[in-house]
Design an enzyme around this catalytic site. Structure first.
Site, mmCIF file in Angstrom:
data_model
loop_
_atom_site.group_PDB
_atom_site.id
_atom_site.type_symbol
_atom_site.label_atom_id
_atom_site.label_comp_id
_atom_site.label_asym_id
_atom_site.label_seq_id
_atom_site.Cartn_x
_atom_site.Cartn_y
_atom_site.Cartn_z
ATOM 1 C CG ASP A 123 -1.701 -1.251 1.428
ATOM 2 O OD1 ASP A 123 -2.096 -1.851 0.414
ATOM 3 O OD2 ASP A 123 -1.947 -1.634 2.589
ATOM 4 C CD GLU A 172 -8.936 -2.471 -0.902
ATOM 5 O OE1 GLU A 172 -9.466 -2.606 0.218
ATOM 6 O OE2 GLU A 172 -8.156 -3.316 -1.382
#
Ligand code: FUB
Length: 366
Positions: free
Chosen positions: A59, A266
């Site tokens: 991420d 997301e």
């Protein structure tokens, strides 16, 4: 702090290929399987090494601070939590920052920036963070489940981009769900984009109040959207109630819940290129990073195409940053862990725009 010699291979744009393959999106409740054979369009094929191999990282939120590139990743590790459909096996407990003087140069893996034991409100699962700088202070924004197992977004501050960071005692008032990313516009205003469905709990806030039942709009209805909120002057709070970020198709109609190739899942990220606002995000169960463009930070945004085709692993998450006049895509895959979905590694590739400002999709080989 450890100096890492790694990051040897960086092979940007060379080949235009057609990758062929097709896979039905998984339904919630179905097993999440690593995925590499997804439908893809003409794309640039890259093959890169993890930025660091000492730990697993994921991420990546990349920024240029003080003339260096700083990457704020999740710190994946084997917590031993069984895999489930809500991502419980992603049970991260701290953050470590990466930095480099230049893309392709040696990468420094910094000491722990913040641990969950330092944050009074955190219960578990420190997921994808981001950072921002204002007036010489660095702000780390991070999602985690609170003691009631509800995702909130916290903030911590430091005088140094790599931390250590001092957390605020409570989560940001009015925050919910996860995957915060903070964008500074050219007028000096900062906005947070956030949210994620399924394990990210965005669907539980559809009425504005928390409802633990996972109910989604019908397939033919507008999909749940990412959220945006302007940040307060002190960067510690929302300056307004979070608003929906609308994502439209070419006809101006909202992307629908059933459109798994384009609906928001997301990992929202905002960047500005040639005066246009580019909202990019993960499609989750179709495993792509896609983008949509608009004329202002709030949108609406019109869906455009793919940034990154599915990588090895289930999740796909990214950031886009300009460094010395070139644009880069930071992403992750599960190559180092040989495909384990929760043990990922951050990588970087050059991002190319065509003459019309369209992003040329990337296919990243493990
Ligand atoms: O790393 C945990 C979660 O996986 C992130 O918050 C999501 O974006 C996905 O990458």
């Amino acid at each position: 702090m450890i100096q890492v010699r790694n990051f040897k291979a960086f092979y940007p744009a060379v080949l235009m290929v057609l990758v062929i393959g097709c896979q039905q999106p998984a339904k919630q409740g179905e097993e999440r399987v690593p995925n590499t054979e997804q439908a893809a369009v003409d794309s640039i094929v890259v093959e890169n090494e993890p930025l660091v191999t000492e730990i697993y990282t994921a991420d990546p939120s990349a920024h240029v601070f003080e003339g260096k590139v700083y990457v704020y990743p999740s710190h994946d590790y084997e917590a031993g939590v069984p895999e489930d459909d809500l991502g419980s096996h992603f049970d991260m407990r701290d953050y470590r920052v990466l930095s480099m003087d230049s893309i392709g140069g040696p990468v420094t893996l910094h000491n722990v920036a913040i641990d969950k034991e330092d944050v009074p409100w955190v219960g578990r699962q420190m997921w994808a963070p981001d950072a921002a700088e204002k007036d010489g202070t660095y702000y780390l924004y991070f999602p985690a489940k609170d003691k009631e197992d509800i995702f909130r977004i916290g903030v911590a501050t430091s005088e140094n981009p790599e931390g250590p960071f001092e957390p605020q005692p409570e989560a940001i008032k009015g925050s919910f769900s996860m995957d915060p990313s903070v964008f500074k516009d050219e007028d000096g205003i900062y906005y947070m984009y956030f949210g994620g469905i399924w394990g990210g709990q965005l669907q539980r806030w559809a009425t504005g109040k928390y409802n633990p039942a996972d109910v989604y709009p019908a397939d033919s209805l507008p999909a749940l959207t990412p959220k945006i909120a302007k940040m307060s002057d002190d960067m510690l709070e929302f300056a307004e109630d979070p608003k929906d970020v609308q994502i439209l198709d070419a006809n101006g109609d909202p992307i629908t819940t059933g459109d798994h190739d384009r609906r928001f899942f997301e990992a929202a990220w905002m960047h500005k290129y040639n005066g246009k606002y580019y909202l990019s995000y993960s499609t989750g169960d179709t495993h792509k990073i896609v983008y949509a463009t608009g004329d202002n930070p709030y949108g609406p945004f019109t869906s455009q195409g793919v940034v990154l085709n599915p990588v090895l692993g289930w999740t796909n998450h990214h950031s886009i940053v300009e460094v010395d006049g070139k644009w880069y895509l930071f992403y992750h895959d599960s190559s180092l862990s040989k495909g384990q979905t929760h043990l990922r590694s951050v990588k970087v590739a050059e991002l190319i725009y065509d003459d019309n400002g369209n992003i040329v999709p990337i296919t990243a080989k493990p």
